[in-house]
Design a protein around this motif. Structure first.
Motif, PDB file in Angstrom:
ATOM      1  N   GLU A 290       1.457 -14.721  -4.902  1.00 32.35           N
ATOM      2  CA  GLU A 290       2.907 -14.914  -4.383  1.00 32.35           C
ATOM      3  C   GLU A 290       3.278 -13.573  -3.910  1.00 32.35           C
ATOM      4  N   ASP A 291       4.137 -13.676  -2.875  1.00 33.96           N
ATOM      5  CA  ASP A 291       4.589 -12.625  -1.832  1.00 33.96           C
ATOM      6  C   ASP A 291       5.219 -11.294  -2.819  1.00 33.96           C
ATOM      7  N   ASP A 292       5.570 -11.734  -4.121  1.00 30.66           N
ATOM      8  CA  ASP A 292       6.131 -10.683  -4.856  1.00 30.66           C
ATOM      9  C   ASP A 292       5.079 -10.241  -6.038  1.00 30.66           C
ATOM     10  N   GLY A 293       4.025 -10.867  -5.754  1.00 31.15           N
ATOM     11  CA  GLY A 293       3.140 -10.635  -6.901  1.00 31.15           C
ATOM     12  C   GLY A 293       2.458  -9.619  -6.698  1.00 31.15           C
ATOM     13  N   ALA A 294       1.567  -9.064  -7.598  1.00 25.04           N
ATOM     14  CA  ALA A 294       0.794  -7.638  -7.605  1.00 25.04           C
ATOM     15  C   ALA A 294      -0.189  -7.407  -6.566  1.00 25.04           C
ATOM     16  N   ILE A 295      -0.802  -8.563  -6.315  1.00 18.51           N
ATOM     17  CA  ILE A 295      -2.036  -8.458  -5.105  1.00 18.51           C
ATOM     18  C   ILE A 295      -1.340  -8.153  -3.792  1.00 18.51           C
ATOM     19  N   CYS A 296      -0.164  -8.949  -3.371  1.00 14.71           N
ATOM     20  CA  CYS A 296       0.429  -8.989  -2.460  1.00 14.71           C
ATOM     21  C   CYS A 296       1.208  -7.597  -2.378  1.00 14.71           C
TER      22      CYS A 296
END
Length: 111
Positions: free
Chosen positions: A88-94
């Protein structure tokens, strides 16, 4: 919204029905980060280079993720919104590649 498909050809070209033809090349570093060959992909279209894409693998299916400060692409169909919080946009990857972390390239593109 339907996803766009971009193909990366071995000769350094890209093609996309939605965005047209372009070029790609590997670069050794970006935004103060370095990595193995293939970690950083620079794309261009009509002679204009875009901020570097950071390449990584999604451990759940070993698919590729390419992201820069403005975009996120995957070599696999993305799950429905809310199923994979890391994507998700606020996830660690993004959040590992943002306008703030790539400020110099984003500013250079906008000049």
């Amino acid at each position: 919204q339907k996803s766009c498909i971009r193909r990366y050809c071995p000769d350094g070209t890209t093609c996309s029905a939605e965005r047209g033809a372009g070029r790609w090349r590997l670069v050794p570093s970006s935004s103060g980060r370095t990595g193995a060959l293939g970690c950083f992909v620079r794309q261009s279209r009509e002679g204009r280079e875009y901020p570097t894409h950071f390449a990584s693998r999604w451990p759940k299916n070993w698919g590729w993720i390419l992201q820069n400060c403005w975009g996120f692409s995957a070599s696999f169909p993305l799950p429905p919104r809310g199923e994979e919080p890391e994507l998700e946009d606020d996830g660690a990857i993004c959040q590992s590649v943002t306008v703030e972390s790539c400020r110099e390239e984003a500013m250079r593109f906008n000049m």
